[in-house]
Motif scaffolding. Structure first.
Motif, PDB file in Angstrom:
ATOM      1  N   ASN A 135       0.594  -1.334   0.134  1.00 46.36           N
ATOM      2  CA  ASN A 135       0.063  -0.063   0.025  1.00 46.36           C
ATOM      3  C   ASN A 135       0.840   1.245  -0.080  1.00 46.36           C
ATOM      4  O   ASN A 135       0.250   2.630   0.494  1.00 46.36           O
ATOM      5  CB  ASN A 135      -0.840  -0.123   1.102  1.00 46.36           C
ATOM      6  CG  ASN A 135      -0.269   0.107   2.334  1.00 46.36           C
ATOM      7  OD1 ASN A 135       0.891  -0.635   2.644  1.00 46.36           O
ATOM      8  ND2 ASN A 135      -1.071   0.373   3.413  1.00 46.36           N
ATOM      9  N   GLN A 136       1.998   1.083  -0.273  1.00 51.36           N
ATOM     10  CA  GLN A 136       2.896   2.451  -0.282  1.00 51.36           C
ATOM     11  C   GLN A 136       3.417   2.838   0.981  1.00 51.36           C
ATOM     12  O   GLN A 136       4.557   2.833   1.445  1.00 51.36           O
ATOM     13  CB  GLN A 136       2.623   3.398  -1.377  1.00 51.36           C
ATOM     14  CG  GLN A 136       2.339   2.774  -2.817  1.00 51.36           C
ATOM     15  CD  GLN A 136       3.637   1.994  -3.218  1.00 51.36           C
ATOM     16  OE1 GLN A 136       4.674   2.343  -3.272  1.00 51.36           O
ATOM     17  NE2 GLN A 136       3.311   0.883  -3.857  1.00 51.36           N
ATOM     18  N   VAL A 137       2.473   3.509   1.760  1.00 51.06           N
ATOM     19  CA  VAL A 137       2.559   4.067   3.195  1.00 51.06           C
ATOM     20  C   VAL A 137       1.138   3.346   4.055  1.00 51.06           C
ATOM     21  O   VAL A 137       0.198   3.406   3.466  1.00 51.06           O
ATOM     22  CB  VAL A 137       2.501   5.430   2.991  1.00 51.06           C
ATOM     23  CG1 VAL A 137       2.478   5.967   4.268  1.00 51.06           C
ATOM     24  CG2 VAL A 137       3.395   6.006   2.165  1.00 51.06           C
ATOM     25  N   GLY A 138       1.760   2.609   5.080  1.00 46.37           N
ATOM     26  CA  GLY A 138       0.796   2.195   5.968  1.00 46.37           C
ATOM     27  C   GLY A 138       0.287   3.270   6.885  1.00 46.37           C
ATOM     28  O   GLY A 138       1.317   4.088   7.371  1.00 46.37           O
ATOM     29  N   VAL A 139      -0.692   3.515   7.252  1.00 47.59           N
ATOM     30  CA  VAL A 139      -1.298   4.436   8.077  1.00 47.59           C
ATOM     31  C   VAL A 139      -2.009   3.850   9.473  1.00 47.59           C
ATOM     32  O   VAL A 139      -2.888   3.091   9.254  1.00 47.59           O
ATOM     33  CB  VAL A 139      -2.246   5.301   7.421  1.00 47.59           C
ATOM     34  CG1 VAL A 139      -3.063   6.333   8.418  1.00 47.59           C
ATOM     35  CG2 VAL A 139      -1.818   5.879   6.138  1.00 47.59           C
TER      36      VAL A 139
END
Length: 154
Positions: free
Chosen positions: A90-94
């Motif tokens: 997901n490219q960047v996890g939040v």
């Protein structure tokens, strides 16, 4: 101010990773590796192999407590993408503050990796594979009421 990492419970660890009390006791929490490092390195609990094209969900054994106006952003270590073409799905996890100790899964942080290279990638136990950075965020002044409880899938 409350901001800290902690291990998930032994029960959750046995369910999500494996029933191994030695592994549970010995794995480290995320930490910054130098004074100027922005991110906290997360470390592999075991050896993992990602074959070319494979996607693998990696458990961290970690949950995080933070202020309500903060988020933990998770990114893959740059060396993995640069040298091996391994990336976060997901490219960047939040990770939101209300993910901690929620009713669905206790807040266990997972990280999903994909090998887009042509060779298998082997991650060794104890190797840093992602970094987490705490960031303050803002909301709009005219926000309508929002739910107090976390909803959705985990």
């Amino acid at each position: 101010m409350a901001r800290y990492f902690e291990k998930i419970s032994k029960e959750r660890f046995a369910k999500d990773v494996k029933a191994d009390s030695v592994l549970y006791e010995e794995y480290p929490l995320p930490r910054r590796m130098s004074k100027c490092a922005a991110g906290y390195d997360f470390f592999a609990l075991e050896d993992y192999e990602l074959k070319p094209g494979e996607i693998k969900k990696i458990p961290t054994g970690v949950k995080v407590c933070m202020e309500e106006d903060e988020v933990l952003l998770l990114v893959v270590r740059s060396s993995m993408g640069f040298h091996y073409n391994v990336r976060a799905c997901n490219q960047v996890g939040v990770i939101d503050a209300d993910y901690y100790n929620n009713s669905k899964n206790e807040g266990h942080i997972w990280f999903c990796l994909q090998n887009e290279g042509t060779d298998s990638y082997v991650m060794k136990k104890g190797e840093g594979f992602c970094q987490g950075m705490f960031v303050k965020y803002l909301t709009v002044d005219s926000e309508e009421s929002v739910k107090e409880e976390r909803i959705g899938r985990y």
